[in-house]
Design a protein around this motif. Structure first.
Motif, PDB file in Angstrom:
ATOM      1  N   SER A 274      -7.858   9.298   7.161  1.00 27.13           N
ATOM      2  CA  SER A 274      -7.468   9.220   5.751  1.00 27.13           C
ATOM      3  C   SER A 274      -8.520   9.898   4.892  1.00 27.13           C
ATOM      4  O   SER A 274      -9.690  10.013   5.279  1.00 27.13           O
ATOM      5  N   VAL A 281      -0.533   9.769  10.240  1.00 29.19           N
ATOM      6  CA  VAL A 281      -0.061   8.860  11.277  1.00 29.19           C
ATOM      7  C   VAL A 281       0.660   9.664  12.352  1.00 29.19           C
ATOM      8  O   VAL A 281       1.220  10.734  12.091  1.00 29.19           O
ATOM      9  N   LEU A 305       0.165   0.753   9.756  1.00 27.53           N
ATOM     10  CA  LEU A 305      -0.203   1.346   8.477  1.00 27.53           C
ATOM     11  C   LEU A 305       0.532   0.666   7.337  1.00 27.53           C
ATOM     12  O   LEU A 305      -0.081   0.294   6.309  1.00 27.53           O
ATOM     13  N   PHE A 319      -6.276   1.583   4.850  1.00 29.12           N
ATOM     14  CA  PHE A 319      -6.417   2.728   5.757  1.00 29.12           C
ATOM     15  C   PHE A 319      -7.487   2.469   6.809  1.00 29.12           C
ATOM     16  O   PHE A 319      -7.328   2.828   7.984  1.00 29.12           O
ATOM     17  N   TYR A 322      -6.082  -0.081   9.395  1.00 27.81           N
ATOM     18  CA  TYR A 322      -5.092   0.611  10.245  1.00 27.81           C
ATOM     19  C   TYR A 322      -5.777   1.447  11.313  1.00 27.81           C
ATOM     20  O   TYR A 322      -5.435   1.396  12.496  1.00 27.81           O
ATOM     21  N   GLU A 323      -6.777   2.203  10.921  1.00 31.63           N
ATOM     22  CA  GLU A 323      -7.464   3.057  11.877  1.00 31.63           C
ATOM     23  C   GLU A 323      -8.233   2.226  12.908  1.00 31.63           C
ATOM     24  O   GLU A 323      -8.256   2.560  14.094  1.00 31.63           O
TER      25      GLU A 323
END
Length: 391
Positions: A274, A281, A305, A319, A322-323
């Motif tokens: 990001s 994604v 996400l 972000f 999510y990662e």
């Protein structure tokens, strides 16, 4: 209501759209192609990847259109049996043509999501209030967030992070896929053949009048136009013209096909997925390449996400979370996919014989469990969080 723009209407894009709408976001999907892309090779789900299909209520729809593909037989130049590659290795637990999966996801989201086909993003300008987006055809618009779900050659990634060459690693092979008449009479089965540095696999499942052809060859990075299909055909013909088995007939079909897909086996490697209000994604973020469990992980990544955006107070935290959740599985997929080119196109005659011996051994009863574990281990690295509270 937070407005989110997604680039890409194949797999990850519509999946993200579904979950973002479930969490109350307003979603627009822009797709460069004028309509949904039909055809393409089959994609499979295995192990924990099936959980994302269950969460979306898609298992029955996908099973209804699944390939039900059987085993693939490794053969020599005379077509004689050498070894068997079980369907669990090549097709997972549930396999479906990519175009069919894309259509299912579109139908699952079309009533709640704005889709814009035949257009693409040409510029992104971020400011305190959002992202101003310029399109090739449509009028400029402003969104709160932008998600690039537009594949390994992502336009969003190029605009926000830099040129593709800075993030792509060549894996030493190229692959092509197209369809031809099923002159071998295959019925939910396949054949695989190799000579040093080149390999071919043919399969037929749902449409028994047609065969899917996969060609793989070893090569350093080539200079070619990614959109020039006739050039791709010339490259493939040059590489396979002296090959045996059914290759002469398959090359005749290549000359006539209008379904050719050709690309390098490569991986996308980014330190961060990001940048400001833009996130990536699926293949746009971590493309593992063939054999890396990309489809299931792309859908899982889209789910996570969306869930993290719903649960976190700001997009930066979302972000990052999510990662943190997805990156270990993406790394595992990349590690696994590094072997794909050499599996289909072993470098030497000795390696080809060795591939046959390995599968003859792994198909014995004492080692069946090991084989299942080996092919599912990457898919089983993901443990999907429950975002029920956020929804």
């Amino acid at each position: 209501m937070t407005k989110i723009l997604i680039s890409g209407a194949s797999i990850a894009g519509p999946t993200a759209a579904y979950w973002l709408r479930r969490h109350g976001f307003e979603v627009t999907v822009v797709e460069q192609a004028p309509a949904l892309r039909a055809g393409g090779s089959a994609v499979d789900f295995r192990g924990e990847q099936l959980e994302i299909l269950r969460k979306m209520g898609l298992v029955a729809a996908i099973e209804a259109r699944s390939t039900r593909m059987g085993d693939v037989t490794i053969v020599d130049a005379d077509g004689r049996f050498q070894a068997r590659v079980p369907s669990a290795v090549m097709s997972g637990e549930l396999e479906i043509p990519r175009g069919e999966l894309s259509r299912i996801l579109f139908e699952h989201t079309r009533n709640t999501t704005e889709y814009v086909f035949g257009d693409r993003i040409t510029a992104l300008t971020e400011h305190a209030g959002g992202v101003d987006v310029t399109f090739a055809k449509g009028a400029p618009r402003t969104f709160d967030l932008v998600i690039g779900a537009d594949g390994a050659h992502s336009g969003v990634r190029s605009l926000a992070f830099g040129p593709e060459r800075d993030f792509t690693t060549h894996l030493g092979h190229y692959a092509a896929y197209y369809t031809v008449p099923n002159h071998l009479g295959l019925d939910h089965e396949g054949r695989m053949y190799a000579e040093p540095g080149i390999g071919a696999m043919v399969t037929s499942s749902i449409d028994r009048d047609r065969m899917g052809v996969l060609l793989v060859f070893a090569a350093e990075p080539l200079c070619y136009d990614r959109r020039d299909t006739e050039q791709h055909k010339r490259i493939l013909t040059d590489r396979f013209r002296a090959a045996g088995w059914e290759l002469p007939t398959l090359l005749e079909g290549l000359a006539r096909t209008d379904t050719l897909f050709f690309d390098a086996l490569s991986q996308v490697r980014l330190d961060k997925w990001s940048k400001g209000r833009v996130a990536l994604v699926g293949d746009a973020a971590w493309s593992a390449g063939a054999g890396g469990g990309g489809t299931g992980l792309a859908m899982a990544g889209a789910y996570v996400l969306a869930g993290e955006l719903a649960e976190n107070p700001g997009h930066d935290q979302a972000f990052a979370a999510y990662e943190r959740i997805i990156r270990p599985s993406a790394k595992a997929g990349q590690n696994q996919a590094r072997q794909t080119g050499g599996f289909f196109a072993p470098a030497t005659a000795r390696a080809i014989r060795g591939r046959g011996r390995v599968y003859r051994v792994l198909n014995t009863k004492p080692l069946n469990g090991l084989l299942t574990w080996l092919v599912n281990r990457t898919a089983n690295t993901i443990d999907l969080p429950d975002y029920t509270r956020a929804a």
